[in-house]
Motif scaffolding. Structure first.
Motif, PDB file in Angstrom:
ATOM      1  N   ALA A 201       0.824  -1.208   0.000  1.00  0.00           N
ATOM      2  CA  ALA A 201       0.000   0.000   0.000  1.00  0.00           C
ATOM      3  C   ALA A 201       0.862   1.264   0.000  1.00  0.00           C
ATOM      4  O   ALA A 201       0.547   2.248  -0.675  1.00  0.00           O
ATOM      5  N   VAL A 202       1.959   1.235   0.757  1.00  0.00           N
ATOM      6  CA  VAL A 202       2.868   2.389   0.785  1.00  0.00           C
ATOM      7  C   VAL A 202       3.469   2.606  -0.596  1.00  0.00           C
ATOM      8  O   VAL A 202       3.569   3.748  -1.080  1.00  0.00           O
ATOM      9  N   GLN A 203       3.860   1.514  -1.263  1.00  0.00           N
ATOM     10  CA  GLN A 203       4.394   1.630  -2.623  1.00  0.00           C
ATOM     11  C   GLN A 203       3.352   2.230  -3.564  1.00  0.00           C
ATOM     12  O   GLN A 203       3.658   3.098  -4.391  1.00  0.00           O
ATOM     13  N   ALA A 204       2.097   1.786  -3.420  1.00  0.00           N
ATOM     14  CA  ALA A 204       1.027   2.235  -4.318  1.00  0.00           C
ATOM     15  C   ALA A 204       0.692   3.705  -4.132  1.00  0.00           C
ATOM     16  O   ALA A 204       0.097   4.330  -5.027  1.00  0.00           O
ATOM     17  N   ARG A 205       1.044   4.274  -2.991  1.00  0.00           N
ATOM     18  CA  ARG A 205       0.745   5.686  -2.729  1.00  0.00           C
ATOM     19  C   ARG A 205       1.526   6.620  -3.661  1.00  0.00           C
ATOM     20  O   ARG A 205       1.096   7.752  -3.913  1.00  0.00           O
ATOM     21  N   ARG A 206       2.652   6.147  -4.183  1.00  0.00           N
ATOM     22  CA  ARG A 206       3.460   6.971  -5.100  1.00  0.00           C
ATOM     23  C   ARG A 206       2.832   6.939  -6.500  1.00  0.00           C
ATOM     24  O   ARG A 206       3.432   6.433  -7.448  1.00  0.00           O
ATOM     25  N   TRP A 207       1.647   7.478  -6.622  1.00  0.00           N
ATOM     26  CA  TRP A 207       0.874   7.303  -7.849  1.00  0.00           C
ATOM     27  C   TRP A 207       0.768   8.600  -8.637  1.00  0.00           C
ATOM     28  O   TRP A 207       0.429   9.650  -8.099  1.00  0.00           O
ATOM     29  N   THR A 208       1.054   8.503  -9.940  1.00  0.00           N
ATOM     30  CA  THR A 208       0.870   9.626 -10.859  1.00  0.00           C
ATOM     31  C   THR A 208      -0.151   9.225 -11.909  1.00  0.00           C
ATOM     32  O   THR A 208       0.088   8.290 -12.690  1.00  0.00           O
ATOM     33  N   PRO A 209      -1.298   9.892 -11.971  1.00  0.00           N
ATOM     34  CA  PRO A 209      -2.270   9.601 -13.037  1.00  0.00           C
ATOM     35  C   PRO A 209      -1.824  10.222 -14.354  1.00  0.00           C
ATOM     36  O   PRO A 209      -1.246  11.317 -14.366  1.00  0.00           O
ATOM     37  N   ILE A 210      -2.067   9.524 -15.435  1.00  0.00           N
ATOM     38  CA  ILE A 210      -1.763  10.052 -16.772  1.00  0.00           C
ATOM     39  C   ILE A 210      -3.013   9.903 -17.636  1.00  0.00           C
ATOM     40  O   ILE A 210      -4.090   9.578 -17.144  1.00  0.00           O
ATOM     41  N   ARG A 211      -2.878  10.130 -18.903  1.00  0.00           N
ATOM     42  CA  ARG A 211      -4.029  10.181 -19.804  1.00  0.00           C
ATOM     43  C   ARG A 211      -4.780   8.852 -19.851  1.00  0.00           C
ATOM     44  O   ARG A 211      -4.224   7.783 -19.625  1.00  0.00           O
ATOM     45  N   ASN A 212      -6.062   8.947 -20.175  1.00  0.00           N
ATOM     46  CA  ASN A 212      -6.927   7.791 -20.444  1.00  0.00           C
ATOM     47  C   ASN A 212      -7.071   6.859 -19.249  1.00  0.00           C
ATOM     48  O   ASN A 212      -7.189   5.639 -19.403  1.00  0.00           O
ATOM     49  N   GLY A 213      -7.045   7.440 -18.038  1.00  0.00           N
ATOM     50  CA  GLY A 213      -7.263   6.638 -16.856  1.00  0.00           C
ATOM     51  C   GLY A 213      -6.107   5.753 -16.464  1.00  0.00           C
ATOM     52  O   GLY A 213      -6.260   4.876 -15.603  1.00  0.00           O
ATOM     53  N   GLN A 214      -4.949   5.974 -17.078  1.00  0.00           N
ATOM     54  CA  GLN A 214      -3.776   5.167 -16.768  1.00  0.00           C
ATOM     55  C   GLN A 214      -2.945   5.854 -15.678  1.00  0.00           C
ATOM     56  O   GLN A 214      -3.308   6.904 -15.162  1.00  0.00           O
ATOM     57  N   GLY A 215      -1.803   5.250 -15.329  1.00  0.00           N
ATOM     58  CA  GLY A 215      -0.955   5.836 -14.315  1.00  0.00           C
ATOM     59  C   GLY A 215       0.236   4.951 -14.010  1.00  0.00           C
ATOM     60  O   GLY A 215       0.389   3.866 -14.577  1.00  0.00           O
ATOM     61  N   TYR A 216       1.071   5.415 -13.089  1.00  0.00           N
ATOM     62  CA  TYR A 216       2.280   4.667 -12.756  1.00  0.00           C
ATOM     63  C   TYR A 216       2.755   5.030 -11.353  1.00  0.00           C
ATOM     64  O   TYR A 216       2.389   6.072 -10.794  1.00  0.00           O
ATOM     65  N   ILE A 217       3.573   4.169 -10.783  1.00  0.00           N
ATOM     66  CA  ILE A 217       4.244   4.420  -9.512  1.00  0.00           C
ATOM     67  C   ILE A 217       5.476   5.248  -9.821  1.00  0.00           C
ATOM     68  O   ILE A 217       6.363   4.800 -10.556  1.00  0.00           O
ATOM     69  N   HIS A 218       5.535   6.469  -9.282  1.00  0.00           N
ATOM     70  CA  HIS A 218       6.644   7.334  -9.677  1.00  0.00           C
ATOM     71  C   HIS A 218       7.890   7.068  -8.841  1.00  0.00           C
ATOM     72  O   HIS A 218       7.830   6.597  -7.707  1.00  0.00           O
ATOM     73  N   SER A 219       9.020   7.398  -9.432  1.00  0.00           N
ATOM     74  CA  SER A 219      10.314   7.153  -8.806  1.00  0.00           C
ATOM     75  C   SER A 219      10.608   8.212  -7.753  1.00  0.00           C
ATOM     76  O   SER A 219       9.860   9.182  -7.579  1.00  0.00           O
ATOM     77  N   PHE A 220      11.736   8.058  -7.080  1.00  0.00           N
ATOM     78  CA  PHE A 220      12.133   9.057  -6.079  1.00  0.00           C
ATOM     79  C   PHE A 220      12.506  10.395  -6.716  1.00  0.00           C
ATOM     80  O   PHE A 220      12.705  11.384  -6.006  1.00  0.00           O
ATOM     81  N   ASN A 221      12.595  10.463  -8.034  1.00  0.00           N
ATOM     82  CA  ASN A 221      12.841  11.741  -8.709  1.00  0.00           C
ATOM     83  C   ASN A 221      11.635  12.668  -8.639  1.00  0.00           C
ATOM     84  O   ASN A 221      11.770  13.878  -8.803  1.00  0.00           O
ATOM     85  N   GLY A 222      10.454  12.099  -8.428  1.00  0.00           N
ATOM     86  CA  GLY A 222       9.263  12.921  -8.321  1.00  0.00           C
ATOM     87  C   GLY A 222       8.128  12.419  -9.178  1.00  0.00           C
ATOM     88  O   GLY A 222       8.268  11.443  -9.932  1.00  0.00           O
ATOM     89  N   PRO A 223       6.969  13.071  -9.113  1.00  0.00           N
ATOM     90  CA  PRO A 223       5.764  12.585  -9.793  1.00  0.00           C
ATOM     91  C   PRO A 223       5.882  12.474 -11.309  1.00  0.00           C
ATOM     92  O   PRO A 223       5.118  11.739 -11.933  1.00  0.00           O
ATOM     93  N   HIS A 224       6.818  13.207 -11.900  1.00  0.00           N
ATOM     94  CA  HIS A 224       6.955  13.209 -13.361  1.00  0.00           C
ATOM     95  C   HIS A 224       7.705  11.990 -13.885  1.00  0.00           C
ATOM     96  O   HIS A 224       7.792  11.788 -15.096  1.00  0.00           O
ATOM     97  N   SER A 225       8.247  11.161 -13.001  1.00  0.00           N
ATOM     98  CA  SER A 225       9.290  10.203 -13.360  1.00  0.00           C
ATOM     99  C   SER A 225       8.854   8.751 -13.208  1.00  0.00           C
ATOM    100  O   SER A 225       8.568   8.280 -12.100  1.00  0.00           O
ATOM    101  N   LEU A 226       8.838   8.035 -14.326  1.00  0.00           N
ATOM    102  CA  LEU A 226       8.608   6.591 -14.354  1.00  0.00           C
ATOM    103  C   LEU A 226       9.934   5.890 -14.607  1.00  0.00           C
ATOM    104  O   LEU A 226      10.566   6.106 -15.642  1.00  0.00           O
ATOM    105  N   PHE A 227      10.379   5.077 -13.651  1.00  0.00           N
ATOM    106  CA  PHE A 227      11.618   4.310 -13.798  1.00  0.00           C
ATOM    107  C   PHE A 227      11.306   2.902 -14.287  1.00  0.00           C
ATOM    108  O   PHE A 227      10.382   2.250 -13.777  1.00  0.00           O
TER     109      PHE A 227
END
Length: 460
Positions: free
Chosen positions: A141-167
Motif C-alpha cells: 500500500a505504501v508503494q502504491a501511494r506513489r501514484w501519478t495519473p496520466i491520460r486515459n485513466g492510466q498511471g504509474y508508480i513514480h520514482s524518487f525523482n518525483g511525480p513526473h518520473s517513471l523508472f
C-alpha cells in the motif's frame, strides 16, 4: 550472444554447489567486517562494502541473501541471522514513503521468510506469519501511494525523482503490490476510498510496457525492438508523455543494460503471476488476454535485445550506446572483457537478466512454444554458466563481494577504478550479489525437484 544449446540446468549443478560455498563465506565476511551502524552496504571499493546513493534500497538484498543461503544449504545460522536482522532493521523500509523499492527491500526479506513457512520449511507459527503478512500488506500500500495519473485513466508508480518520473526499475518492485493484493489488502485513501493494488500494479506494468520499452515502431529515431529507457518523463499537469531520460545510463536514447535486465525479469514474473488473478479482477484492466499480450511482447522484446547486444558469453557492457564501446569492435562475437580499456562490464545486469531469460523460457515452454522457449532458456543458462566462474565469481577470501565487475553509476563516477586499470572493474554490488543468489536458487530448486521459486510463494 552465442547461446550454448548443450547446457542443461543439471549440468550447472557443480557450479551451483561451488557458488553456494563461496556465497556463504561472503555473507560471513560481511557480517564480521562491515559496520552496519554506518548505513546499508551498497557496493564495494577495493573489495570492501561501502555505502553511497540516494536512498536505502539495498538492505533487503543484504538480509534477503541470508534467507536464500539458508534455503539452498539448510544452514540454520543464516536463517537465524535473517530473522533477527529483518525484525531489527526492516520496519523502516515497510513504511518508507520516499522510495519506489518496496519489492526489492520487503519481498526479499519478509516475503522470502513467509514463502518458506508456506512451503513447510519453517514451522507454522501464527504470530510469526502475522508479522510477515502485515509487513507485506502495508509495504504494497505504501508503494502504491506513489501514484501519478496520466491520460486515459492510466498511471504509474513514480520514482524518487518525483511525480513526473517513471523508472523502468520499478517493474521488478511492483510485486510488492501483487503480494499485498493477494493477501487481501487494498490502498485506502481519503474518505475511506479503497483502491485495488492489483489495479495499480497492473496499470503501472502496462505504462512501463508502453513507455519504457521500445518495439521498433517509430516512436523516435532510435526506436529498436526491445530497447529500454531508464526514465520516462511526463507532464504532470496534463498527463502527457514528454521524453525518455536516463539517470544511470549514458542517455535517454541508449539502453542502460541493468534497466533492460529489470524489465526482462519483471515482465516475465508478471506473466507468471497472471494465473493467480481471476477473470473478473482482470476484466476492468483490459482482460487477461490483452494484459498477457502486453506483458509477453515486452518480455520477448527486452530479452531479444539482450541476446542481440550482449557479449558472446552472455555478460553485457553497462550501456549499449556507451561512447567508447565502438573501440571494442563487434563485442557481441567475443567473450566479455571486464579489464578492457574503454567501457565497463555490468555483471549485475547479467545476474538479473539471466533470471528473466530463464523465466520467460519456461513460461513459453509450458505454453507449448518450445522453439522460442528453448532459445530464451538456453540463453539464460549461458549467462549463468559464465557468471558462476572466474573472472566473475569472486574467490578471493578477503573480497566481500560475490560477483565481480558490477557497475553502480558510471555517469556520476561512483565506481572504483583499481590501480593499473582505466575503467571501473573488479567490484561487486549488493543487488548483483543478491540476484546472482536468486538465479542460483531458481536453478537449484529445479534441479532438486523443489517447489518452483517465485515471489508468489509468499502467498499461501
Amino acid at each position: 550472444m552465442q547461446i550454448k544449446n548443450e547446457l542443461t540446468a543439471a549440468s550447472l549443478q557443480t557450479k551451483l554447489d561451488r557458488f553456494w560455498e563461496v556465497s556463504g563465506e561472503k555473507i560471513k565476511l560481511i557480517n564480521k567486517e562491515y559496520d552496519n551502524s554506518k548505513g546499508t552496504p551498497v557496493f564495494t571499493v577495493n573489495g570492501k562494502y561501502t555505502l553511497r546513493g540516494w536512498t536505502e534500497w539495498t538492505q533487503g538484498f543484504q538480509y534477503g541473501a541470508e534467507v536464500l543461503q539458508f534455503d539452498a544449504t539448510g544452514d540454520e545460522s543464516y536463517l537465524a541471522s535473517a530473522r533477527r536482522n529483518t525484525v531489527q532493521s526492516m520496519a523502516s523500509h515497510v513504511g518508507h514513503f520516499g522510495v519506489h523499492d518496496h519489492g526489492f527491500n520487503n519481498v526479499s526479506t519478509y516475503g522470502n521468510l513467509l514463502r518458506l513457512m508456506n512451503e513447510g520449511v519453517l514451522p507454522e507459527n501464527e504470530w510469526e506469519r502475522n508479522f510477515y503478512e502485515i509487513a507485506l500488506k502495508i509495504s504494497g500500500a505504501v508503494q502504491a501511494r506513489r501514484w501519478t495519473p496520466i491520460r486515459n485513466g492510466q498511471g504509474y508508480i513514480h520514482s524518487f525523482n518525483g511525480p513526473h518520473s517513471l523508472f523502468v526499475d520499478t517493474i521488478r518492485s511492483v510485486r510488492a503490490l501483487m503480494v499485498s493484493h493477494l493477501l487481501g489488502h487494498s490502498y485506502m485513501g481519503e474518505n475511506d476510498l479503497k483502491t485495488s493494488l492489483l489495479e495499480r500494479g497492473t496499470l503501472h506494468s502496462i505504462a512501463t510496457a508502453n513507455y519504457s520499452v521500445y518495439y521498433g515502431e517509430g516512436r523516435d529515431s532510435y526506436d529498436l525492438w526491445g530497447r529500454t529507457a531508464h526514465e520516462s518523463v511526463f507532464n504532470t499537469n496534463d498527463g502527457n508523455y514528454r521524453c525518455p531520460n536516463s539517470q544511470q545510463g549514458f542517455s535517454g536514447f541508449t539502453t542502460w543494460t541493468r534497466g533492460l535486465a529489470w524489465a526482462m525479469v519483471g515482465f516475465a514474473e508478471q506473466l507468471e503471476s497472471l494465473p493467480r488473478f481471476t477473470d473478473e479482477e482482470l476484466a476492468p484492466l483490459g482482460g487477461r488476454a490483452e494484459i498477457e499480450r502486453i506483458y509477453l511482447k515486452a518480455a520477448q522484446a527486452t530479452c531479444d535485445f539482450y541476446i542481440a547486444n550482449t557479449a558472446a558469453d552472455g555478460i553485457p557492457y553497462w550501456d549499449t550506446g556507451a561512447p567508447q564501446l565502438y573501440q571494442l569492435g563487434d563485442y557481441t562475437t567475443r567473450k566479455s572483457d571486464p579489464y578492457n580499456a574503454f567501457e565497463p562490464i555490468d555483471s549485475s545486469a547479467a545476474a538479473i537478466g539471466a533470471q528473466g531469460l530463464l523465466r520467460l523460457g519456461k513460461y513459453l515452454n509450458d505454453k507449448g512454444q518450445s522453439e522460442s522457449g528453448n532459445r530464451y532458456w538456453q540463453a539464460g543458462l549461458t549467462a549463468v554458466d559464465t557468471l558462476f566462474e572466474e573472472p566473475y565469481l569472486s574467490t578471493d577470501p578477503t573480497h566481500q563481494g560475490l560477483i565481480l565487475h558490477s557497475i553502480y553509476h558510471r555517469p556520476n563516477g561512483w565506481d572504483n577504478v583499481p590501480a593499473g586499470q582505466k575503467i571501473p572493474c573488479g567490484e561487486s554490488s549488493m543487488w548483483g550479489d543478491y540476484h546472482a543468489r536468486e538465479v542460483a536458487l531458481y536453478l537449484h530448486r529445479i534441479n532438486k525437484g523443489l517447489p518452483y521459486y517465485s515471489y508468489l510463494g509468499a502467498v499461501k
